[in-house]
Every structure is written in C-alpha cells, then in structure tokens.
Write an enzyme that holds these catalytic residues in place. Sequence first.
Site: not given
Length: 329
Positions: A13-14, A96, A230-231, A167
């Site tokens: 999720p970003m 986050c 993610g990225r 993470h």
Amino acid sequence: MNLHQNARLSVAPMMDWTDRHCRYFHRLLSRNVLLYTEMVTAPALVRGGAVHLLDFNANEHPVALQLGGSDPKELAQAAKLGADHGYDEINLNCGCPSDRVQSGAFGAVLMENPALVADCCAAMIAAQPREVTVKCRIGVDDQDADQVLPDFLARVSAAGVQRFTIHARKAWLQGLSPKENRDIPPLNYNLVHQMKALFPHLHLSINGGIANLDQAKDLLDHGLDGVMIGRAAYHDPLTVLADADLRIWGQGDVANTSEVIAAMADYAGAHIAAGGKLHQITRHMLGMFTGKPGARAWRRYLSENAPREDAGPQTLLEAFALVDQSTAA
C-alpha cells in the site's frame, strides 16, 4: 481464493500511488498478486462518511483494504464497511511514519503499544468475516527491535491475527522524514527470518528494499511465506509483475503488453465517459517500459499529452506506438 497463497507476492500500500486505477493496471500484469489500497483512515470512513474511498473495480480481486486508526470501536466499524464493500482482507497499518499519522496516534507509533493493537484487531475480527492482517515495522526510534518485535507478534497474534507483513526497518519518528524512513534505517532481514523460526505457525511476509523477483524468490526459498514489493513494482511494473504468475506461482503466462495496453485503453474510455481524466490513469503507467527501447518517448508523450482536455484512449495507443514492440511484447 486462498489469500495465503496470493500473499506469496503482494504490492505494498502506497499513499497517492496504489489507487484503484493503479491496482486495475497491476491486476492486468498478474492474476495472482495480492493488491492493497492506499491507507484509508477509519475516522474518514466512520466520522467523515467518505465511503467513496472504498470504491474499486471487481477485476481487482484479490484486493485488501488497509486501514489507519487506533480506536478499536471505530476500526471495527471501518472494517465492517470494508467487508461490506467486498474487500478480501482488512489490514491494519502499524508501519507508516508520517507526521499526520503520528498526530492521529496510529501507524508506526502503534509499535509502542501492542496491547492497543491487539484490542483493535480483536474488535475488527469480531465485527466482520474477512481476515484481519497487520503491516508493521521491526520497531520505532530507540526500541530494541530484538525484544519489541517478538513481543508485538505474540500479543497481536493472540488476538487472532495470523498474517503479518513486516517492513524490515525501524521507523524513526524523531529526526527522519517519511521519505527518509523508507531508505535510511538499515534493513534487518535476519530478524524477520528469526521471527519465522520463532513463530512457525504465523504467515510472515517481508517488505523493504526488495527490487525484483530474483530477490523475492530467494526470500521465499529461505522460508518466508510472502514478499511485499513497493516502489519497484510501481516504477518498473513489467519487471516485477509481468511474469510473476509464472515464477512465483508456477502458472499462467507472461503478461502480453499489447493486450494490457488495449485493456487499459478500454478502461480509460469508460473512466473518461464517467467524467474522469486520462492522466488519472496514465500517471501510474509512466514506468511501464522502464529500461526498454522507447521508454523515454513513452513517458514524455504521456506526460505531455495525457493531461490535455481532449486526451482519450487513443492518446495511450499513440504513446505505445513509440515503444519498440519487439521488446515490449
């Protein structure tokens, strides 16, 4: 649908990135990968009535809703809304590090209060039928991650959570920006492997610094249950997702980019007909041909032309014509 199998590979999720248009695009590249929404805050849904944030296309399945919050009752209501909207999983954000998240007493700051996280998860589980999962860090600030993470997993799993995405970095809530928190704290993959040995009954996915399927396969081969990217999945989606079904699940074919573009053109036409704009979709596709001949022309054409008032599906097809088709297929 077996989400524990889908979670062998997931897209993180970003915020501002993994919206419904991005997820639709990613689903065309992989039938199996587990997709996540951007974080949606429970107060926005429950107090703000912003249920439009839950809209998604049925083709996105399997798709998980990530919630942010720290009030068990409010999170329970938000989780039920998510389940009622058809999400396959409800995920609680405990990772986050943004200032906005800290001021709301949720996100990574929840690593300091595992008892509250357990209460939140228990309430979410009781309120609706979908699996509740947690995405967390290995710790925050000066915490001793070797002590904090196993305690966190033990307490929260006792509340009924069986699947975690870790993470593998600390979050530094004091002194580092959210952007810096994605890169500067050192990765500690060994600790995540240790947690799998300590909690063999839990489904543990690893996140942080994973750039390609070779890395993902290696982590899976060394005993972890899942890998979240993610990225890299966002900026180089073909490399990460186009042959994931074949390499991670041993099924299906490599995604055909011509078919993906044609499907996205159809999707864009429907979105525009409903009052949307092409660039709301194509902004997520700019990295599609990263490293391939024509990638720069593709990116430039879409950047310059997709925001135009008259931009439509044809604009996307014109951009694709600039890519070397022999390497794009």
